[in-house]
Motif scaffolding. Structure first.
Motif, PDB file in Angstrom:
ATOM      1  N   ASN A 195     -11.412  14.953 -26.499  1.00  0.00           N
ATOM      2  CA  ASN A 195     -10.910  15.400 -27.798  1.00  0.00           C
ATOM      3  C   ASN A 195     -11.779  14.896 -28.936  1.00  0.00           C
ATOM      4  OD1 ASN A 195      -8.459  17.150 -27.978  1.00  0.00           O
ATOM      5  ND2 ASN A 195      -7.865  15.759 -26.345  1.00  0.00           N
ATOM      6  N   LEU A 196     -12.307  13.694 -28.783  1.00  0.00           N
ATOM      7  CA  LEU A 196     -13.195  13.195 -29.839  1.00  0.00           C
ATOM      8  C   LEU A 196     -14.444  14.076 -29.912  1.00  0.00           C
ATOM      9  CD1 LEU A 196     -13.861  11.188 -32.042  1.00  0.00           C
ATOM     10  CD2 LEU A 196     -14.909   9.714 -30.324  1.00  0.00           C
ATOM     11  N   SER A 197     -14.956  14.428 -28.758  1.00  0.00           N
ATOM     12  CA  SER A 197     -16.140  15.279 -28.731  1.00  0.00           C
ATOM     13  C   SER A 197     -15.858  16.622 -29.428  1.00  0.00           C
ATOM     14  CB  SER A 197     -16.553  15.458 -27.272  1.00  0.00           C
ATOM     15  OG  SER A 197     -17.415  16.520 -27.134  1.00  0.00           O
ATOM     16  N   LEU A 198     -14.684  17.145 -29.184  1.00  0.00           N
ATOM     17  CA  LEU A 198     -14.286  18.405 -29.842  1.00  0.00           C
ATOM     18  C   LEU A 198     -14.167  18.209 -31.361  1.00  0.00           C
ATOM     19  CD1 LEU A 198     -13.319  21.334 -29.502  1.00  0.00           C
ATOM     20  CD2 LEU A 198     -11.032  20.456 -28.991  1.00  0.00           C
ATOM     21  N   LYS A 227      -3.342  32.972 -48.096  1.00  0.00           N
ATOM     22  CA  LYS A 227      -3.645  31.644 -47.555  1.00  0.00           C
ATOM     23  C   LYS A 227      -4.962  31.554 -46.802  1.00  0.00           C
ATOM     24  CE  LYS A 227      -0.445  28.830 -46.633  1.00  0.00           C
ATOM     25  NZ  LYS A 227      -0.085  27.504 -47.067  1.00  0.00           N
ATOM     26  N   ARG A 228      -5.596  30.382 -46.984  1.00  0.00           N
ATOM     27  CA  ARG A 228      -6.733  29.979 -46.145  1.00  0.00           C
ATOM     28  C   ARG A 228      -6.423  28.549 -45.724  1.00  0.00           C
ATOM     29  NH1 ARG A 228     -11.734  32.080 -46.566  1.00  0.00           N
ATOM     30  NH2 ARG A 228     -12.679  30.016 -46.494  1.00  0.00           N
ATOM     31  N   ASN A 229      -5.970  28.403 -44.524  1.00  0.00           N
ATOM     32  CA  ASN A 229      -5.502  27.080 -44.108  1.00  0.00           C
ATOM     33  C   ASN A 229      -6.614  26.268 -43.429  1.00  0.00           C
ATOM     34  OD1 ASN A 229      -2.901  27.558 -45.058  1.00  0.00           O
ATOM     35  ND2 ASN A 229      -2.300  28.570 -43.149  1.00  0.00           N
ATOM     36  N   PRO A 230      -6.687  24.981 -43.756  1.00  0.00           N
ATOM     37  CA  PRO A 230      -7.748  24.133 -43.186  1.00  0.00           C
ATOM     38  C   PRO A 230      -7.357  23.596 -41.806  1.00  0.00           C
ATOM     39  CG  PRO A 230      -6.484  22.865 -44.771  1.00  0.00           C
ATOM     40  CD  PRO A 230      -5.842  24.231 -44.728  1.00  0.00           C
ATOM     41  N   ASP A 231      -6.999  24.487 -40.888  1.00  0.00           N
ATOM     42  CA  ASP A 231      -6.462  24.041 -39.586  1.00  0.00           C
ATOM     43  C   ASP A 231      -7.383  23.108 -38.813  1.00  0.00           C
ATOM     44  OD1 ASP A 231      -4.793  26.145 -40.395  1.00  0.00           O
ATOM     45  OD2 ASP A 231      -4.260  26.613 -38.313  1.00  0.00           O
ATOM     46  N   ALA A 232      -8.683  23.415 -38.852  1.00  0.00           N
ATOM     47  CA  ALA A 232      -9.593  22.570 -38.056  1.00  0.00           C
ATOM     48  C   ALA A 232      -9.547  21.134 -38.586  1.00  0.00           C
ATOM     49  CB  ALA A 232     -11.010  23.118 -38.099  1.00  0.00           C
ATOM     50  N   ALA A 233      -9.562  21.006 -39.911  1.00  0.00           N
ATOM     51  CA  ALA A 233      -9.496  19.656 -40.501  1.00  0.00           C
ATOM     52  C   ALA A 233      -8.172  18.984 -40.149  1.00  0.00           C
ATOM     53  CB  ALA A 233      -9.675  19.735 -42.013  1.00  0.00           C
ATOM     54  N   GLU A 234      -7.097  19.746 -40.209  1.00  0.00           N
ATOM     55  CA  GLU A 234      -5.792  19.157 -39.885  1.00  0.00           C
ATOM     56  C   GLU A 234      -5.753  18.682 -38.435  1.00  0.00           C
ATOM     57  OE1 GLU A 234      -2.407  21.533 -42.063  1.00  0.00           O
ATOM     58  OE2 GLU A 234      -4.052  22.870 -41.598  1.00  0.00           O
ATOM     59  N   LEU A 235      -6.368  19.465 -37.550  1.00  0.00           N
ATOM     60  CA  LEU A 235      -6.349  19.079 -36.132  1.00  0.00           C
ATOM     61  C   LEU A 235      -7.227  17.862 -35.864  1.00  0.00           C
ATOM     62  CD1 LEU A 235      -6.112  22.650 -34.687  1.00  0.00           C
ATOM     63  CD2 LEU A 235      -4.455  20.804 -34.310  1.00  0.00           C
ATOM     64  N   VAL A 236      -8.335  17.771 -36.581  1.00  0.00           N
ATOM     65  CA  VAL A 236      -9.161  16.564 -36.449  1.00  0.00           C
ATOM     66  C   VAL A 236      -8.340  15.351 -36.893  1.00  0.00           C
ATOM     67  CG1 VAL A 236     -11.171  15.343 -37.391  1.00  0.00           C
ATOM     68  CG2 VAL A 236     -11.392  17.736 -36.687  1.00  0.00           C
ATOM     69  N   ARG A 237      -7.616  15.525 -37.989  1.00  0.00           N
ATOM     70  CA  ARG A 237      -6.759  14.445 -38.490  1.00  0.00           C
ATOM     71  C   ARG A 237      -5.695  14.085 -37.437  1.00  0.00           C
ATOM     72  NH1 ARG A 237      -3.834  15.987 -44.004  1.00  0.00           N
ATOM     73  NH2 ARG A 237      -2.765  17.376 -42.567  1.00  0.00           N
ATOM     74  N   ALA A 238      -5.097  15.090 -36.853  1.00  0.00           N
ATOM     75  CA  ALA A 238      -4.019  14.851 -35.883  1.00  0.00           C
ATOM     76  C   ALA A 238      -4.529  14.255 -34.577  1.00  0.00           C
ATOM     77  CB  ALA A 238      -3.287  16.152 -35.601  1.00  0.00           C
ATOM     78  N   LYS A 239      -5.680  14.749 -34.126  1.00  0.00           N
ATOM     79  CA  LYS A 239      -6.166  14.278 -32.832  1.00  0.00           C
ATOM     80  C   LYS A 239      -6.540  12.801 -32.878  1.00  0.00           C
ATOM     81  CE  LYS A 239      -7.672  18.705 -30.920  1.00  0.00           C
ATOM     82  NZ  LYS A 239      -6.927  18.702 -29.647  1.00  0.00           N
ATOM     83  N   SER A 240      -6.844  12.272 -34.053  1.00  0.00           N
ATOM     84  CA  SER A 240      -7.111  10.835 -34.134  1.00  0.00           C
ATOM     85  C   SER A 240      -5.878  10.082 -33.622  1.00  0.00           C
ATOM     86  CB  SER A 240      -7.470  10.406 -35.556  1.00  0.00           C
ATOM     87  OG  SER A 240      -6.369  10.595 -36.416  1.00  0.00           O
ATOM     88  N   GLY A 241      -4.704  10.658 -33.820  1.00  0.00           N
ATOM     89  CA  GLY A 241      -3.467  10.022 -33.353  1.00  0.00           C
ATOM     90  C   GLY A 241      -3.446   9.875 -31.847  1.00  0.00           C
ATOM     91  N   ARG A 242      -3.850  10.934 -31.137  1.00  0.00           N
ATOM     92  CA  ARG A 242      -3.779  10.792 -29.669  1.00  0.00           C
ATOM     93  C   ARG A 242      -4.898   9.905 -29.137  1.00  0.00           C
ATOM     94  NH1 ARG A 242      -4.192  16.939 -27.632  1.00  0.00           N
ATOM     95  NH2 ARG A 242      -4.653  16.189 -25.539  1.00  0.00           N
ATOM     96  N   ILE A 243      -6.025   9.853 -29.845  1.00  0.00           N
ATOM     97  CA  ILE A 243      -7.131   8.991 -29.400  1.00  0.00           C
ATOM     98  C   ILE A 243      -6.738   7.516 -29.577  1.00  0.00           C
ATOM     99  CG2 ILE A 243      -9.539   8.360 -29.871  1.00  0.00           C
ATOM    100  CD1 ILE A 243      -9.875  11.421 -30.702  1.00  0.00           C
ATOM    101  N   ILE A 244      -6.192   7.211 -30.725  1.00  0.00           N
ATOM    102  CA  ILE A 244      -5.727   5.840 -30.968  1.00  0.00           C
ATOM    103  C   ILE A 244      -4.571   5.514 -30.009  1.00  0.00           C
ATOM    104  CG2 ILE A 244      -4.663   4.309 -32.706  1.00  0.00           C
ATOM    105  CD1 ILE A 244      -6.209   6.136 -34.819  1.00  0.00           C
ATOM    106  N   GLY A 245      -3.753   6.521 -29.720  1.00  0.00           N
ATOM    107  CA  GLY A 245      -2.653   6.359 -28.762  1.00  0.00           C
ATOM    108  C   GLY A 245      -3.171   6.001 -27.382  1.00  0.00           C
TER     109      GLY A 245
END
Ligand code: ARG
Length: 461
Positions: free
Chosen positions: A335-338, A284-302
């Motif tokens: 988080n957006l900056s990250l 496996k090579r998991n795209p964790d950074a991309a997944e976290l960017v996708r997820a963090k949009s949730g807390r920003i919109i929240g």
């Protein structure tokens, strides 16, 4: 013991739970430098206006500098009993210089103080974010220039639609980010008014000079209405709106990266630096950074939703509810900056798999529109008829499980007898993208030109 800053009319101190729910110091200590800058501007103005003796003002300024040094050195003890950054600083000032410290709070309230501190923090954070977004934009534009010719499938409904180029896809994000930056800059411009001197809500009877403090803190002007000055949190909401839209854009690309890097697509390779492995599955090579960017949009919109809901029921002017603004904004903007930093790294390292992209570009009858356009151009057919004829040809190819260009001329002529050999010239994906020369279209020459002009423009900023 009652509170030493405001406990005059109290005989008992707060319950421990009261202290816990009331204190904001755990998070608003982040505003220490803005708080100290605001206090220095305020006391300098008080001295100039002869509201506070010059010597006292000087001692206050020096004391504030000492406190900034203590906080930076980690030598400052923050106290929950003192609630927030404003009273922690003022209390320490009185330890340092004695009772004259109390002159600092003349013609001021924590309400205008916190509104000022918070605006300064949001404003400076938006400036940093804008710079980061510029870097991300250039990174996308650089990839676009490099891969302006690389053909890939363009999708609608995530179904193969028409071939596009990888560069064109990258440039779409350059455009989105440019609007994101526009929103950030716009929010910054609108929020750059200084509430300091609004005092608690009604202004003050002291002859203060609000223009002086506004200017000293880099604001364009003082806010015009004291009630609005202390109770406005639009500036934070606008920052969160701009952040949410930007996070949504980043999330869309993150989602594409997750799909594109899968074994089923193999469109791109993410670098080792931005992937992780699995502790059980060695391949496996998991795209964790991309997944976290996708997820963090949730807390920003929240955060945007949370603050809108906090604010919507508050009568003017200040209510303690408004203390709930800071954690949402700090968390969302940091988080957006990250996310922007992680995305910049991922895009910079991104390796498109040019061969695989081209193969995929030709699948799914992606040049069917080119065939229909050929029928219109060459045979003078109305587009709707051409669409129908092409549909029949696609059905024929699909039935035989072959690509469109694998049909013979004779096959095609059974559907439309006037088709000629020339039709094959538009069925290749390269020819398809090269023909899309309309303004904003995917033709490699267009893409290269736009990437170059963006890079030049961004370099100058
Ligand atoms: N910690 C407070 C806040 O963040 C500061 C303002 C307090 N004002 C007041 N009237 N209690 O909102």
């Amino acid at each position: 013991m009652s509170n030493k800053m405001w406990g005059g009319r109290f005989s008992e101190g707060p319950d421990a739970i009261m202290e816990e729910i009331n204190a904001s110091i755990d998070f608003d200590k982040k505003l220490y430098s803005q708080d100290i800058a605001g206090s220095k501007a305020h006391v300098r103005m008080l001295a100039k206006q002869e509201i506070v003796p010059a010597d006292d003002a000087k001692a206050i300024e020096q004391g504030l500098d000492t406190i900034a040094g203590e906080i930076e050195a980690g030598d400052f003890t923050f106290s929950r009993a003192l609630e927030d950054i404003h009273m922690n600083v003022e209390s320490r000032l009185s330890d340092l210089i004695g009772p004259n410290a109390g002159r600092l709070h003349t013609a001021r309230s924590r309400n205008d103080q916190v509104a000022t501190d918070f605006r300064l923090w949001v404003r400076d954070t938006l400036d940093t974010l804008d710079g980061q977004l510029l870097e991300l934009q250039s990174t996308f534009a650089g990839k676009a220039e490099e891969f302006a010719n690389a053909v890939m499938p363009g999708f609608t409904h995530l179904q193969s639609a028409q071939p596009v180029t990888f560069g064109h896809h990258m440039m779409a994000y350059v455009e989105m980010l440019s609007r994101d930056r526009g929103r950030v800059q716009d929010a910054r411009k609108r929020m750059n008014e200084c509430p300091l001197g609004s005092a608690a809500l009604a202004g003050t009877s002291f002859p203060i000079d609000r223009h002086m403090t506004a200017e000293a803190l880099g604001f364009d002007r003082p806010t015009a209405n004291s009630l609005d000055g202390v109770s406005d949190r639009d500036f934070a909401l606008e920052a969160l709106s701009a952040a949410s839209i930007c996070a949504m854009h980043l999330s869309r690309f993150a989602e594409e990266l997750v799909i594109w890097s899968s074994a089923q697509f193999r469109f791109v390779k993410l670098s080792d630096k931005f992937s992780t492995g699995s502790s059980i599955m060695p391949q496996k090579r998991n795209p964790d950074a991309a997944e976290l960017v996708r997820a963090k949009s949730g807390r920003i919109i929240g955060a945007l939703n949370a603050l809108l809901i906090v604010m919507k029921g508050l009568p003017l002017a200040y209510s303690k509810d408004m203390q709930e603004d800071k954690e949402q904004v700090f968390d969302a903007l940091q988080n957006l900056s990250l996310c922007v930093a992680a995305m910049t790294g991922m895009v910079a390292d991104l390796e498109p798999n040019v061969k695989e992209l081209k193969k995929a570009a030709g699948s799914g009858y992606s040049t069917a529109t080119d065939l229909a356009d050929w029928l219109v151009r060459t045979l003078g057919m109305p587009f709707r008829n051409a669409h129908h004829v092409t549909g029949s040809l696609v059905a024929m190819a699909a039935e035989r499980n072959i690509e469109l260009h694998k049909l013979t001329l004779e096959d095609m002529q059974t559907v439309e007898p006037t088709i000629t050999e020339d039709v094959f010239s538009v069925l290749s994906v390269d020819k398809s993208v090269r023909s899309r020369v309309s303004f904003g279209g995917t033709a490699p020459a267009n893409v290269k030109k736009q990437a170059k002009s963006w890079l030049k423009k961004l370099e100058k900023e």
